[in-house]
Design an enzyme around this catalytic site. Structure first.
Site, mmCIF file in Angstrom:
data_model
loop_
_atom_site.group_PDB
_atom_site.id
_atom_site.type_symbol
_atom_site.label_atom_id
_atom_site.label_comp_id
_atom_site.label_asym_id
_atom_site.label_seq_id
_atom_site.Cartn_x
_atom_site.Cartn_y
_atom_site.Cartn_z
ATOM 1 N N LYS A 1 0.841 -1.203 0.000
ATOM 2 C CA LYS A 1 0.000 0.000 0.000
ATOM 3 C C LYS A 1 0.875 1.253 0.000
ATOM 4 O O LYS A 1 0.602 2.216 -0.720
ATOM 5 C CB LYS A 1 -0.933 -0.009 1.227
ATOM 6 N N GLN B 1 -3.988 -1.455 9.836
ATOM 7 C CA GLN B 1 -4.018 -2.783 9.202
ATOM 8 C C GLN B 1 -4.682 -3.800 10.143
ATOM 9 O O GLN B 1 -4.307 -3.921 11.307
ATOM 10 C CB GLN B 1 -2.581 -3.218 8.857
ATOM 11 N N ASP C 1 -10.014 3.668 4.728
ATOM 12 C CA ASP C 1 -10.340 2.247 4.603
ATOM 13 C C ASP C 1 -11.856 2.027 4.659
ATOM 14 O O ASP C 1 -12.346 0.952 4.342
ATOM 15 C CB ASP C 1 -9.677 1.456 5.748
#
Ligand code: NDP
Length: 288
Positions: A53, A97, A120
């Site tokens: 990412k 994450q 996200d």
């Protein structure tokens, strides 16, 4: 034979558009989009995801700020880090994450990310907003948004279609169904307690498979001409490969491509779209 929906090509096109918009933002307003990643613990797969990412950010001209905390970090320490990132002007998006170490409350950590930086799309409010008619969540989660983007960029009409979503997880199944509903599809969810699942999936004009079971969806479960989006990523043994294994989706691709109208491959379908959508969300956060 089904048309193959090329996720690699579509993701590359999205990234090229983003790169251009990042350059314009820099030139006109002096803003460089910044993504902060928070990794807790030493799970090697999570470390690879975060690395990919961050690399993708830099490739389109964004800045990435990486933070790693040990698995022994307390929830309070993670919250303090997220709160400090929330206050920074150079950080437009914050990504924690998942999964977090056992015992740490995911909802508490995700809920500490300001809605405007939740690139996200996992903040409980952003997820809930996906289901409210005439409201748009600040950010939609990346994999579901990638599915929608694959449909719209290949010219698939969603409104009025019967859509069946296999799986109801908070990160894929549930949000992708809500997003299809918001686009006026008639949506049915299937899960592990669904009775006579093939009868339900056979009604789908658009079938989304997100259950994590290798090649679960067989040709007899698919309506001829349906659009099949395969989110699954499963590693299976394959002695013909040097590595001894290969990746397959939740759909029996070789059989289903003979019945479907269009289908995404694995790898090279939904997978590459996920990071492209993260970049898109980060750019949107910076532009706002
Ligand atoms: P989860 O394990 O969280 O959820 C699986 C869902 O599938 C659950 O709702 C479960 O039902 C349902 N399910 C499981 N077995 C069956 C069955 N036999 N029949 C019907 N429904 C079933 O998985 P995720 O949503 O996180 O991931 C799904 C897949 O997508 C995985 O292969 C994952 O690797 C992949 N993935 C891919 C991404 C990408 O970037 N392409 C990103 C994220 C995930 P119930 O709720 O009843 O338990």
């Amino acid at each position: 034979m089904a048309t193959i929906i090329d996720g690699n090509a579509i993701a590359a096109a999205v990234r090229a558009e983003i790169k251009e918009r990042v350059a314009i933002l820099k030139a006109t307003r002096g803003i460089v989009p910044g993504l902060a990643t928070v990794l807790v613990g030493d799970d090697p797969a999570s470390a690879v995801y975060v690395r990919n990412k961050r690399k993708a950010c830099e490739e389109v001209g964004m800045t990435s700020f990486g933070y790693t905390l040990p698995a022994t970090a307390s929830e309070a320490e993670v919250l303090a880090l997220v709160q400090s990132l929330a206050a920074r002007a150079d950080v437009h998006g914050i990504l924690t994450q998942l999964p977090l170490p056992r015992g740490m409350r995911e909802d508490a950590v995700l809920g500490a990310i300001p809605l405007a930086k939740d690139v996200d799309g996992f903040h409980p409010s952003n997820l809930g907003m996906l289901g409210l008619k005439n409201k748009r969540a600040a950010f939609a989660p990346c994999t579901p948004q990638g599915c929608i983007e694959l449909l719209t960029r290949t010219g698939v009409t969603i409104a009025g279609k019967r859509a069946v979503v296999l799986g109801r997880s908070a990160i894929v199944g549930l949000p992708v169904g809500l997003m299809l509903l918001a686009r006026d599809a008639t949506v049915t969810y299937c899960h592990s307690r669904t009775v006579d699942l093939p009868a339900v999936t056979r009604e789908a004009d658009i079938l989304i498979a997100a259950i994590g079971k290798p090649r679960f969806v067989t040709a007899d479960m698919v309506k001829p001409g349906a659009v099949v989006i395969d989110v699954g990523i499963n590693r299976i043994d394959d002695p013909t490969r040097k590595s001894g294994s290969r990746l397959v989706g939740d759909v029996d691709f070789e059989a289903v491509e003979k019945v479907a109208g269009a289908i995404t491959p694995v790898p090279g379908g939904v997978g590459p779209m996920t990071i492209a959508m993260l970049l898109q969300n980060t750019l949107k956060a910076a532009e706002a």
